[in-house]
Scaffold this motif. Structure first.
Motif, PDB file in Angstrom:
ATOM      1  N   SER A 177      29.120  43.895  55.864  1.00  0.00           N
ATOM      2  CA  SER A 177      30.887  44.257  55.592  1.00  0.00           C
ATOM      3  C   SER A 177      31.048  43.323  54.223  1.00  0.00           C
ATOM      4  N   GLY A 178      31.865  44.265  53.320  1.00  0.00           N
ATOM      5  CA  GLY A 178      32.406  43.400  52.235  1.00  0.00           C
ATOM      6  C   GLY A 178      33.751  42.524  52.455  1.00  0.00           C
ATOM      7  N   VAL A 221      47.742  48.169  38.028  1.00  0.00           N
ATOM      8  CA  VAL A 221      45.992  47.555  38.080  1.00  0.00           C
ATOM      9  C   VAL A 221      45.381  46.932  36.059  1.00  0.00           C
ATOM     10  N   ASN A 222      47.088  46.863  35.413  1.00  0.00           N
ATOM     11  CA  ASN A 222      46.225  45.752  33.666  1.00  0.00           C
ATOM     12  C   ASN A 222      47.469  44.461  34.491  1.00  0.00           C
ATOM     13  N   GLN A 227      33.339  46.692  46.843  1.00  0.00           N
ATOM     14  CA  GLN A 227      32.476  49.042  47.364  1.00  0.00           C
ATOM     15  C   GLN A 227      33.899  48.920  48.608  1.00  0.00           C
ATOM     16  N   ARG A 228      33.756  47.725  49.287  1.00  0.00           N
ATOM     17  CA  ARG A 228      34.605  48.072  50.457  1.00  0.00           C
ATOM     18  C   ARG A 228      35.968  48.787  49.798  1.00  0.00           C
ATOM     19  N   TRP A 229      36.342  48.283  48.885  1.00  0.00           N
ATOM     20  CA  TRP A 229      37.930  48.845  48.497  1.00  0.00           C
ATOM     21  C   TRP A 229      38.028  49.532  47.543  1.00  0.00           C
ATOM     22  N   GLY A 230      36.771  49.892  47.073  1.00  0.00           N
ATOM     23  CA  GLY A 230      36.870  51.375  46.526  1.00  0.00           C
ATOM     24  C   GLY A 230      37.232  50.747  45.071  1.00  0.00           C
ATOM     25  N   LEU A 231      37.123  49.496  44.721  1.00  0.00           N
ATOM     26  CA  LEU A 231      37.158  49.437  43.275  1.00  0.00           C
ATOM     27  C   LEU A 231      36.306  49.730  42.280  1.00  0.00           C
ATOM     28  N   ASP A 232      35.369  50.742  42.687  1.00  0.00           N
ATOM     29  CA  ASP A 232      34.182  50.605  41.891  1.00  0.00           C
ATOM     30  C   ASP A 232      34.594  51.745  40.217  1.00  0.00           C
ATOM     31  N   ASP A 233      35.204  52.662  41.163  1.00  0.00           N
ATOM     32  CA  ASP A 233      35.814  53.597  40.129  1.00  0.00           C
ATOM     33  C   ASP A 233      36.285  53.545  39.330  1.00  0.00           C
ATOM     34  N   PRO A 234      37.034  54.343  38.169  1.00  0.00           N
ATOM     35  CA  PRO A 234      38.285  53.969  37.085  1.00  0.00           C
ATOM     36  C   PRO A 234      39.615  54.242  37.968  1.00  0.00           C
ATOM     37  N   ALA A 235      40.460  53.449  36.847  1.00  0.00           N
ATOM     38  CA  ALA A 235      41.825  53.563  37.637  1.00  0.00           C
ATOM     39  C   ALA A 235      42.395  55.060  37.587  1.00  0.00           C
ATOM     40  N   PRO A 236      42.400  55.651  36.142  1.00  0.00           N
ATOM     41  CA  PRO A 236      42.975  57.147  37.261  1.00  0.00           C
ATOM     42  C   PRO A 236      42.659  57.911  37.973  1.00  0.00           C
ATOM     43  N   GLU A 237      41.156  57.931  38.279  1.00  0.00           N
ATOM     44  CA  GLU A 237      40.254  58.458  39.540  1.00  0.00           C
ATOM     45  C   GLU A 237      41.497  57.562  40.926  1.00  0.00           C
ATOM     46  N   ARG A 238      41.032  56.800  40.636  1.00  0.00           N
ATOM     47  CA  ARG A 238      41.570  55.744  41.754  1.00  0.00           C
ATOM     48  C   ARG A 238      43.022  56.270  42.170  1.00  0.00           C
ATOM     49  N   PHE A 239      44.012  56.105  41.352  1.00  0.00           N
ATOM     50  CA  PHE A 239      44.820  57.153  41.370  1.00  0.00           C
ATOM     51  C   PHE A 239      45.351  58.385  41.875  1.00  0.00           C
ATOM     52  N   LEU A 240      44.679  59.275  41.227  1.00  0.00           N
ATOM     53  CA  LEU A 240      44.871  60.667  41.518  1.00  0.00           C
ATOM     54  C   LEU A 240      44.588  60.344  43.018  1.00  0.00           C
ATOM     55  N   THR A 277      55.039  39.653  49.623  1.00  0.00           N
ATOM     56  CA  THR A 277      54.635  38.706  48.697  1.00  0.00           C
ATOM     57  C   THR A 277      52.904  38.744  48.926  1.00  0.00           C
ATOM     58  N   ALA A 278      52.833  39.110  50.445  1.00  0.00           N
ATOM     59  CA  ALA A 278      51.026  38.842  50.118  1.00  0.00           C
ATOM     60  C   ALA A 278      51.048  40.179  49.499  1.00  0.00           C
ATOM     61  N   ALA A 279      51.199  40.788  49.556  1.00  0.00           N
ATOM     62  CA  ALA A 279      50.441  41.691  49.129  1.00  0.00           C
ATOM     63  C   ALA A 279      50.374  42.754  47.449  1.00  0.00           C
ATOM     64  N   ALA A 280      51.242  41.551  47.047  1.00  0.00           N
ATOM     65  CA  ALA A 280      51.714  41.153  45.100  1.00  0.00           C
ATOM     66  C   ALA A 280      50.312  39.867  44.985  1.00  0.00           C
ATOM     67  N   LEU A 281      50.164  38.747  45.867  1.00  0.00           N
ATOM     68  CA  LEU A 281      49.754  37.704  45.628  1.00  0.00           C
ATOM     69  C   LEU A 281      47.809  38.230  46.038  1.00  0.00           C
ATOM     70  N   GLY A 282      47.360  39.217  47.074  1.00  0.00           N
ATOM     71  CA  GLY A 282      46.108  39.555  47.239  1.00  0.00           C
ATOM     72  C   GLY A 282      45.883  40.652  46.171  1.00  0.00           C
ATOM     73  N   GLN A 283      46.798  41.314  45.286  1.00  0.00           N
ATOM     74  CA  GLN A 283      46.666  42.692  45.126  1.00  0.00           C
ATOM     75  C   GLN A 283      46.052  44.066  45.447  1.00  0.00           C
ATOM     76  N   ASP A 284      47.392  43.779  46.634  1.00  0.00           N
ATOM     77  CA  ASP A 284      46.478  44.879  47.448  1.00  0.00           C
ATOM     78  C   ASP A 284      47.225  45.599  47.497  1.00  0.00           C
ATOM     79  N   VAL A 285      46.860  47.183  46.413  1.00  0.00           N
ATOM     80  CA  VAL A 285      47.590  48.030  45.681  1.00  0.00           C
ATOM     81  C   VAL A 285      48.108  48.778  46.613  1.00  0.00           C
TER      82      VAL A 285
END
Lengths: 524, 336
Positions: free
Chosen positions: A122-123, B36-37, B64-77, B287-295
């Motif tokens: 788990s991550g 993202v920026n 990987q669990r958060w799906g951050l590996d994909d490029p930003a435009p792909e994540r947005f779509l 606040t929590a979402a912003a500090l944690g970059q919870d997009v």
């Protein structure tokens, strides 16, 4: 405005009169069976150990295979025995047979194997990536197979709470089932966690039927302590001198340290894999690093910046079982610092108070996270202490994002401190240079690497401890860091509450105090 | 005639919906680009103080669990695609679906924001009436001074003062949270909840009160000088009756417009007020979402707030027009 405040007062009186107020244990009468703590540390994502809950050693709802006592020695908990194979690759653990989860089902070797396997995949915030597989070889024996020998893997056995395979699913984090001393009664997210004593717990049962953890910010915690609504409050040492009726100040020594990481390499235009510059023309000279270490008056830092709530730091692991006093840096000797710099050819030829050598001035920028007032205080004090020996330091607050790009080329004021000696590897091993925030100065020393590797590979804890001490003796003369202070963690505790023996606490204030919560008692 | 009216209404509604859709699209693209920026690395933010214990392999697992590996435009779509199907994604901070988090937190915030909104509206309007009617006198000067003070006082600072006065010194109000400490959910009474609401709501109402007072005051002053009021005065109308019957309606229009238009500031204020009082609402979640970059959570909250503010403005416009027909005729170029 009389009307406005009158209205307000009336409204508050009505509401308060109806709702009433209950205070903690300060009010006399029979000792309360409930304990209230404001120590922060809410786990927003829930209480699943496989995602990192309980990594400070106290998962409350779950129990761990091993535990650390007050002297940080490893003792059994859910495990009755553990053994490491001669090649260091297989850890065999026997699990006690009388432990039950709070839903009544027994804790088996299969659950242990499941927990470790799940955590490794788990991550989350617990790093078990060294694990290849965990196998239950019989009802009460588990084999944990590793990719490489790792003496510090024992810390995963100390911190990873065991979850039941049959009840572990997507909603587990909000409805944890475990074999620990408490069961979750209610979690008001962002506010409080109410836990109830687990009557079926195999270990020492807590003295309190219920414990409430209040997740307040610093201001509200102070307010709660002042108004008697909590029995324990973790507050920063800057507030420790406050007078708090009915409570006493509880100071706990920690390895929550602060120290300066020097860029170790010369400035040759090299860049890290991420493209950040490496090297510093001044701090790459061992004479400068040793002179800084010698010139600093750490006692004065503790007294002046920490208001006395701390200890001078002589290394990264002060007071832990693997601490080597012979590795201590010299302290408060500006004359020695001047001699070191003179001998190395740093002279103040132009009389401006700052030394130079071959056209290079003995000056550097010391970075610290701008939001941290404590580190700012330390950085400014360091500037003052180094000026008289002829080293000009500029203290500069930056965001971590900026610090990450500059930490290989500028000294940085970091804070570390862990019960897991892996941290020493991360800070001093050449293999970790440029990884994360570890070994930011690109320190390289073959002898140190060998000692650290030997400590990691050791299968006998005694041998590992000896190698950890070797490493400290080996890196001390190179002075890749200047350790400054270890903070004291400060708590206000109800005068009638005995929180038992203390443990040297790791980095991170608050939650570590609960390591022995099952032994807390009312004394009046 | 009736048919024409209906068609016109439909057209207006359609225009509103289109405007909202465009707004949401712009807000979504804009906030995604900002997040993202931003220089904050989400994994580093999540790891926080545990940086000493987690190796690169574990970080890769987290990404990987958060799906951050994909490029930003792909994540947005991908996010947009899910959004169209009604799936707002998963909040890493709270380990729950975004919609669940927003729903829960908004319910907690709703009571707080509604109470604060009513307080600032009613109180602000009343004080504005008083100040305007008694222009230049001591009570007017006191109210105006008080408003300037409030307008320049940060909400969290006001919150801290209230906390120390009423919770610590007087022990009248609780120091935190939306429910009493240590009380099982089943035993929490509505009165308990109100008790815990008072201080944060007061703090939050401070954000909106000053502009309402000042605008109302000006509208009252202007109306008092108008011909119809002079005429009423000449006929012997005086005091409270005059203000209520001849002035209040005119002054109510700008106050309402302002009050509905201030939903955005109200939300911004709740971020601070909730932080001070450990009140578990949408503000604290932001606040929590912003500090944690919870997009996903941050975008969900941003969209939700945009709808809220848009609706507030629309309602404000309508009410303004209903109360002051001139404003509707002039399409916003009214005399205000």
């Amino acid at each position: 405005m009389r009307g406005f405040s009158g209205w307000l007062a009336a409204a508050v009186v009505v509401v308060v009169g109806a709702a009433g107020c209950s205070a903690g244990g300060t009010s006399g009468g029979p000792a309360p069976t409930e304990l209230r703590l404001a120590i922060g540390g809410e786990s927003e994502e829930g209480y699943d150990p496989t995602l990192g809950w309980g990594r400070y050693g106290n998962p409350l709802f779950q129990s761990t295979l091993l535990a650390r006592d007050a002297d940080l020695n490893v003792v059994n908990d859910l495990a009755t025995r553990h053994e490491v194979s001669p090649d260091g690759l297989v850890w065999t653990v026997d699990v006690r047979t009388d432990a039950r989860f709070s839903d009544g089902r027994p804790v088996t070797a299969r659950d242990v194997a499941y927990t470790f396997t799940t955590a490794a995949r788990s991550g989350g915030l617990t790093d078990v990536t060294v694990l290849v597989e965990a196998v239950a070889v019989d009802q009460d024996t588990v084999e944990l197979r590793l990719t490489k020998p790792q003496s510090t893997f024992v810390n995963r056995l100390v911190s990873l709470g065991i979850v039941p395979e049959h009840a572990h699913g997507p909603d587990y984090a909000r409805n944890p089932v475990g074999s620990g001393p408490f069961v979750l009664e209610q979690w008001d997210e962002g506010q409080q966690l109410i836990v109830r004593r687990n009557e079926g717990y195999y270990g020492r049962k807590p003295a309190f039927e219920r414990v409430v953890f209040v997740f307040t910010g610093e201001d509200a915690s102070l307010a709660a302590a002042r108004s008697g609504q909590v029995d324990v409050a973790a507050l920063p040492s800057s507030l420790a001198s406050t007078d708090m009726p009915g409570m006493r100040l509880h100071r706990v020594e920690s390895v929550d340290n602060r120290g300066i990481a020097f860029p170790y390499q010369a400035d040759t235009g090299r860049r890290s894999a991420a493209g950040h510059p490496i090297g510093n023309a001044v701090t790459s000279d061992p004479a400068v690093r040793r002179a800084v270490n010698a010139a600093l008056d750490r006692r004065a830092l503790v007294d002046g910046v920490l208001d006395g709530y701390g200890r001078p730091a002589t290394g990264p692991v002060d007071g832990l079982p693997w601490y080597e006093p012979a590795g201590a840096a010299p302290d408060d000797d500006p004359d020695a610092a001047r001699r070191l710099l003179d001998e190395a050819g740093w002279r103040d030829a132009d009389g401006d108070g700052t030394r130079e050598r071959d056209g290079v001035r003995a000056e550097f920028t010391l970075l610290y996270p701008a939001t941290d007032s404590l580190r700012q205080g330390l950085a400014l004090a360091v500037v003052d202490m180094l000026a008289p020996v002829g080293i000009a330091v500029t203290a500069k607050g930056e965001s971590w994002e900026v610090i990450r790009t500059r930490m290989h080329a500028d000294p940085v004021l970091f804070g570390w401190g862990s019960h897991d000696p892996t941290e020493m590897v991360n800070l001093y091993s050449s293999a970790q240079a440029g990884t994360e925030l570890w070994n930011p100065g690109f320190y390289v020393d073959a002898e140190v690497d060998a000692a650290l590797d030997a400590a990691m590979a050791a299968t006998d804890p005694e041998v590992a401890t000896a190698r950890w001490k070797d490493a400290q003796r080996a890196f001390a003369p190179d002075a890749p860091w200047a350790w400054l202070v270890n903070l004291d963690h400060t708590y206000f505790v109800d005068s009638c509450l005995d929180v038992g023996p203390v443990q040297v606490e790791p980095h991170g204030h608050g939650w570590p105090i609960t390591w022995a919560i099952t032994g807390w008692r009312w004394t009046c | 005639m009736g048919h024409h009216r209906l068609a016109l209404d439909l057209l207006t509604a359609l225009r509103g919906a289109t405007r909202l859709a465009l707004l949401l699209a712009a807000v979504a693209v804009g906030s995604f680009a900002l997040v993202v920026n931003s220089p904050v690395d989400p994994v580093a933010a999540y790891v926080g103080a545990d940086v000493a214990a987690l190796g690169p392999a574990q970080r890769a697992l987290i990404a990987q669990r958060w799906g951050l590996d994909d490029p930003a435009p792909e994540r947005f779509l991908a996010w947009l695609g899910n959004l169209v199907r009604g799936d707002f994604g998963f909040s890493a901070t709270f380990n729950r679906p975004v919609l669940e988090v927003i729903g829960d937190k908004f319910l907690a915030s709703l009571a707080l924001m509604a109470l604060a909104w009513l307080l600032s509206g009613v109180l602000g309007f009343a004080l504005g009436l008083v100040a305007g009617a008694r222009q230049g006198r001591l009570s007017d000067r006191a109210i105006t001074w008080w408003c300037y003070t409030l307008a320049s006082a940060p909400a969290f600072w006001v919150g801290l003062l209230l906390l120390y006065a009423f919770a610590v010194s007087l022990n009248w109000a609780p120091v935190c949270c939306a429910v009493p400490i240590g009380v099982p959910a089943a035993e929490v009474t509505p009165l308990d909840r109100l008790h815990h609401l008072v201080l944060p709501a007061l703090t939050l109402s401070v954000v909106g009160i000053a502009p309402v007072v000042l605008h109302t005051r000006r509208a009252v002053v202007e109306t008092m000088a108008a011909d119809h009021v002079t005429f009423a005065r000449a006929q012997g109308e005086r005091g409270l009756g005059l203000v209520v019957h001849r002035v209040a309606r005119n002054a109510a229009a700008p106050a309402l417009l302002l009050q509905f238009g201030s939903l955005g500031e109200l939300f911004g204020g709740s971020v601070l007020a909730e932080q001070v009082f450990s009140y578990p609402g949408l503000g604290a979640a932001t606040t929590a979402a912003a500090l944690g970059q919870d997009v996903p959570l941050l975008l969900g909250i941003v969209l939700f707030t945009a709808v809220l503010v848009f609706a507030g403005n629309a309602v404000g416009d309508r009410l303004h027009a209903a109360l002051d027909p001139r404003a509707a005729l002039a399409d916003g170029r009214g005399r205000s």
